[in-house]
Enzyme design. Sequence first.
Site, PDB file in Angstrom:
ATOM      1  N   ALA A  22      40.445  34.126  51.470  1.00  0.00           N
ATOM      2  CA  ALA A  22      40.310  34.935  52.677  1.00  0.00           C
ATOM      3  C   ALA A  22      39.312  34.325  53.652  1.00  0.00           C
ATOM      4  O   ALA A  22      39.563  34.246  54.860  1.00  0.00           O
ATOM      5  CB  ALA A  22      39.889  36.354  52.313  1.00  0.00           C
ATOM      6  N   GLU A  63      28.920  30.011  51.865  1.00  0.00           N
ATOM      7  CA  GLU A  63      29.501  29.839  50.536  1.00  0.00           C
ATOM      8  C   GLU A  63      28.396  29.483  49.543  1.00  0.00           C
ATOM      9  O   GLU A  63      27.616  28.546  49.761  1.00  0.00           O
ATOM     10  CB  GLU A  63      30.564  28.741  50.552  1.00  0.00           C
ATOM     11  CG  GLU A  63      31.047  28.288  49.197  1.00  0.00           C
ATOM     12  CD  GLU A  63      31.593  29.402  48.324  1.00  0.00           C
ATOM     13  OE1 GLU A  63      31.288  29.409  47.107  1.00  0.00           O
ATOM     14  OE2 GLU A  63      32.320  30.267  48.852  1.00  0.00           O
ATOM     15  N   ALA A  64      28.319  30.250  48.460  1.00  0.00           N
ATOM     16  CA  ALA A  64      27.289  30.016  47.454  1.00  0.00           C
ATOM     17  C   ALA A  64      27.516  28.731  46.679  1.00  0.00           C
ATOM     18  O   ALA A  64      26.571  28.099  46.206  1.00  0.00           O
ATOM     19  CB  ALA A  64      27.221  31.202  46.497  1.00  0.00           C
ATOM     20  N   HIS A 124      43.606  38.379  38.455  1.00  0.00           N
ATOM     21  CA  HIS A 124      44.088  38.991  39.685  1.00  0.00           C
ATOM     22  C   HIS A 124      43.320  40.276  39.997  1.00  0.00           C
ATOM     23  O   HIS A 124      43.928  41.322  40.220  1.00  0.00           O
ATOM     24  CB  HIS A 124      45.581  39.297  39.572  1.00  0.00           C
ATOM     25  CG  HIS A 124      46.432  38.110  39.300  1.00  0.00           C
ATOM     26  ND1 HIS A 124      47.673  38.197  38.679  1.00  0.00           N
ATOM     27  CD2 HIS A 124      46.242  36.792  39.563  1.00  0.00           C
ATOM     28  CE1 HIS A 124      48.199  36.986  38.579  1.00  0.00           C
ATOM     29  NE2 HIS A 124      47.346  36.118  39.104  1.00  0.00           N
TER      30      HIS A 124
END
Length: 534
Positions: free
Chosen positions: A15, A35-36, A470
Amino acid sequence: MQEEFDYVIVGAGAAGCILADRLTACGRHSVLLLEAGGEGRDFWIPIPAGFSRLLVDPRFNWRFETTPEPNTLDRVIAVPRGKGLGGSTLINGMIYVRGQPADYDRWQSLGADGWGWRDVEPYFRKLERYAGGGEARGHEGPMHLTQVAERHALADALLAAAAQAGQPFNPDYNGPSQEGFGYYQVLQHRGRRWSVVDGYLNRARRRPNLSVRTGAHVLRVDLDENGRRCVGVTYRRGAADVRVRARAEVVLAAGAVQSPQLLELSGIGDPRVLASIGVPPRHALPAVGENYIDHFCTRMNWRVKDARTLNELTRGWRLGLAVSEYFARRTGILTLGTGLVFGFARSRPELPAPDVQYFFMHASYANAAERRLDRLPGMTLGVAQLRPRSAGSIHARSADPFSGPDIRPNFLDAEEDQESLIGGMRLARRIMGQPAMARYVEREISPGTATRTRAQWLRFARENGQTIYHPIGTCRMGADASAVVDPRLRVHGIAGLRVVDASVIPAMVSGNTQAAVMMVAEKGADLILADGAG
């Protein structure tokens, strides 16, 4: 330290990368993508078969685990989530499934107005660059999509056996009908994995209005004094804590595991949960972290005769030949992901639509969680219920932002889930017992032919089933009190804060979830831009 951007996106998975591309495309908005993890570069990432290594690599996988629960006999179950630019699209099996139109109509019936099939279908077309034909498919989008190219005698035999068992052949389960058996569609291009970095982020990074920070672990979202508006985020990079101001919005795209955890660390959630972890409440939202739903899969295995399987072909000199073939022609077994042949079937004939999904591979695991193959020839038919009703929770375990959350899936709680999974396993055995498979089946390894009663099947599922990665639903969209975001993906009661990832999905889709997440991001970007223009 303090920075300022129009939009701040937290998380660079499926996403987040799509949002970064779409929000910067017009050139009018400054966007920061946090972003880690790292850049997501490794020898194995572009090689499809590399998923088996990457799924256990802590550089690219957060390696979360469930809290032991009685429904699965107090086992600890792995919950892999991608780490680094591209998120789970770096490490997953690449399978692409839209789901059934009724899935999205159900979203709408649950209060997600504007998310019915007619609303979302254009976004699937928008993202797809499908190599096959069909007017129902997209052919000009950024995500290369093709049918699995590899073939094997066992796969052909399975398709023949499915037909003998009354199951139709289906050339495109993402087309007019999902039901039937055939070859999976995967996000690949010329034999290589095609991630959202390839499709979206690489082109976005060429724009001056996008800034990307890796190694940036977000500690919290920051609210104004009244707790009614999100004004930015605070993240840690190295030894420095950096505060970022968002002039327009903060968009959480950290996924169904970490987005609810981050909200709770920021004081947004159920006051009782916040009190238990020592976080002062800023905004009461009891549904945060609830409604966690995931696909639960059992793997039935058979010992194979008269055919070579991946168990042998991925060892010794045969593996060397496969490596040579891949780098010479981009073909062969290294182009395979987690599924070769698909099946979507009804566990009971009276059902209106398929309720189980099959994943066939000419391989069998000695240890599925560690992705270790057997040494003797084997094949596997994975069985998953498509639309589980059992729901659990994901909550912050403590106020420490570097500690993994408490993950409680509550698998197999609903009787409907039990019946579908057991029916699916029985159908799998019936298919494998057809004449087309007789030449290749030596014996059923697991659960074994002694498993016949409902209680025995259920025991096998509880003892051996795994998530197939999921997770959805933990920041569910809707208009009621049990929702976290509204149908425009805005967090209820807080201006300037949205969630756009798998956590907003209110009910499970019929199949692998990455296609649905990409669709959510495409539509979410349009909602953000439309609201910003207004």
